[in-house]
Design a protein around this motif. Sequence first.
Motif, short mmCIF file in Angstrom:
data_model
loop_
_atom_site.label_atom_id
_atom_site.label_comp_id
_atom_site.label_asym_id
_atom_site.label_seq_id
_atom_site.Cartn_x
_atom_site.Cartn_y
_atom_site.Cartn_z
N LEU A 37 0.83 -1.21 0.00
CA LEU A 37 0.00 0.00 0.00
C LEU A 37 0.86 1.25 0.00
N ASN A 38 1.83 1.29 0.92
CA ASN A 38 2.68 2.47 1.01
C ASN A 38 3.57 2.60 -0.21
N LEU A 69 1.34 4.13 -2.91
CA LEU A 69 1.06 5.53 -2.58
C LEU A 69 2.26 6.43 -2.89
N TRP A 70 3.43 6.07 -2.37
CA TRP A 70 4.59 6.95 -2.53
C TRP A 70 5.19 6.87 -3.91
N VAL A 104 3.26 9.54 -5.72
CA VAL A 104 3.70 10.88 -5.31
C VAL A 104 5.08 11.19 -5.89
N ILE A 105 6.01 10.27 -5.67
CA ILE A 105 7.39 10.52 -6.11
C ILE A 105 7.47 10.54 -7.63
#
Lengths: 445, 445
Positions: B361-362, B365-366, B369-370
């Motif tokens: 999940l993380n 998500l990142w 974003v990144i």
Amino acid sequence: MTDEISQHIDQLIRQEDTPDDTSLPEGLDDLEPDQIALLLESLPLDARQHAWLQVPHEVQADVLVAMRSEARESLLRLFDSEALDQLTADLDAENLIELAESLPEEVVDIALARMDQRQRHYYEQTASYEENQIGRYVDHDLLILPNNSRVRDALRLLKRQVPEYTEHLWLIDRDGRLTGVVAIATLFKSREQQMLVELCSDEFDVLEATLELKDATDRFELASVAALPVVSDDGILLGRMTQRLAMEILHETYESQLMATAGLDEEEDLFAPVMRSSRRRATWLGINLLTAFLASWAIGLFEGTLQEVVALAVLMPVVASMGGIAGSQTLTLIIRGLALGQITTANVMPLLKKELSVGGLNGVLWAVVIGIVASIWFDSAAIGLVIGMAIVINIAAAALSGVLIPVLLEKLKIDPALSGSVILTTVTDVVGFVAFLGLGTLILV
Amino acid sequence: MTDEISQHIDQLIRQEDTPDDTSLPEGLDDLEPDQIALLLESLPLDARQHAWLQVPHEVQADVLVAMRSEARESLLRLFDSEALDQLTADLDAENLIELAESLPEEVVDIALARMDQRQRHYYEQTASYEENQIGRYVDHDLLILPNNSRVRDALRLLKRQVPEYTEHLWLIDRDGRLTGVVAIATLFKSREQQMLVELCSDEFDVLEATLELKDATDRFELASVAALPVVSDDGILLGRMTQRLAMEILHETYESQLMATAGLDEEEDLFAPVMRSSRRRATWLGINLLTAFLASWAIGLFEGTLQEVVALAVLMPVVASMGGIAGSQTLTLIIRGLALGQITTANVMPLLKKELSVGGLNGVLWAVVIGIVASIWFDSAAIGLVIGMAIVINIAAAALSGVLIPVLLEKLKIDPALSGSVILTTVTDVVGFVAFLGLGTLILV
């Protein structure tokens, strides 16, 4: 302890996988509430819920109190109103204080309403202290007598149930103020008629209810007794701090320090639901991402240089990581010193001097080693020179920040265990990259 | 405690800087040995030596025992033979056991020769246990009676000095085997003629002298008493474990775990001599350097790519650091679980599943974003895609290694707190760089 618990864990998880196998594991009856709590925390959520059904009713409240709040709440969330009703039926003040944060407000009110007057009074007294004050967590298993009592009164009292951790009787005046402490052992040398006040030692240790948990524990350790009286501002005896409480506080203090180094909370559940756990960790990753972008930005300043000398890109991790490791060693030493109360305004300077010397020596040593390796690897003495100088600069910066960052954070009342290493790594990354690539630009381009 | 100590620290250091000012600081007489030990550890070496001269003779041995071994040895190194002679003049068995590691062998022999027979017997008994066994650290402040004693014998014994942490009397047979435990409180309900064995509870807790310190402490905490008897294999009562010892062990266990995360030892002296400290830390830096070179080597595989797409060099720290942080969160959670005995063969798989889900999940998500930030920064959607994929891969690898590395280390009997994070960072660095630069080569070149 661990072996016993891990057998239970294995059994309960295997049972979960083969639900047809109805042979119950050996009962949990032989375990203490603290052990059952640890066992439940070790189980994935499904198995945890099933295991909960096997916890004997009479210890359920104690087990919930002993659990870390997050794991506890994973169980409480499943309580229907009947189960909550049963749980609150005979909570005492101490257990209610501990569980209150995990229970809906109306359930706390119901529990309070059902308490007898004395327990409600205890609850109100202790609930008036903050979460980090010792007054909130006292127990009420006290042997108390009025201060005009005689030895025979004490003997009568001692013939009844004597609570654990009891080495003393406590004397109070009419208003409930603690006036004296009598060691039970001295009763054996005294006459039945003697006044207890005559047996009191002149000095006795008390803890003020407003003491912070860690300070109370320090004082407790120095006192060398199994329980200490805790009093309010005006000297009223509120209850006692026992060895059990002192050890609990020690565990929690250290555990939260250990968990904080990774941005985690002491209450973190090993088997927290994925969504909840992801959300919480995302915050820490996000903070860290900002610092990583800062490092990238520093590198970005030297794009031209990197294009010309690609060896610099290859060696970047070495500079950053040597600074990071050297810094974290200093940081960890200082954080321990702060936790122990060893670091004051007067010894920061000598400490800084020492750490800079250690950093200087190691900086030069590893600069030479790394310089030689890099020179050979890329067949260029200039590259060896550049990385060697960068290493010296970065390890010195690491020593400086390793001392100053935690000391400043402590002054700002920010937990250095939590944020110290993020800030330190940012410093050593940025200083390392700028020194390395900056020197590279000057010397190699 | 901390405030009191830090005033002393400041005063003693300032005195050092202005040696003409002969106004002695307030005496150390009001401090407990544990506090004096902490105070001495907080002082730079010169000030520490001067402060030592102010330590009252009668507590010197206790202070040395309470100090961490390295700081203690910094003082003992300065003892001339007369001072050593004085120190050893009245060491008891417990203090000698603690100091023996810091004293020259011949001094230990002299101290032993000067002991009375009983203390020497105690010393030989306890010294036969290993450094991590509880039998080595028992104290001998015992209230013991032969198992055919009566209540009146107990009363006679209790009229003399009663040691701290005493809630029970212990009964032994002729061979010194522990046969029963009598709660002092029960004496109040009994007749003088009654046999003590009639007052014994059927079950009582004992600790085997061969128990490891941490296991003994776990058992101690469950027992809810201020002291527990410690017995040899054949049931001989050797001495007792008190609350003080349990708390000391807790402090040492947690502190060494905290220090190990930075490759430091629990005994590390805040003001260790520079050379000594540098040498020790150099080892840790050296180990880390090898792993950093491994990361560099991984990057070196893609020199060509880096030369063409310099943006990749700029973004490398982001990939490495997100993996490192995510991994260290999982690692820390698992290390705590291992320390608590919560992790067994049966729950590693569910844990891995949970951590991989959280990581997944993380990661996603990142990655988004990144990826977006990188696309905009370098004006290239392809770069965003490459770094996004690398982030997902590296965070998943971090979750996997965060669970498996400490579990494997524990199986190999290597302390995961010490080496876990070095190995983890190596994995996340190498996986991160290879994934990022490899994908970059495929997609961007």
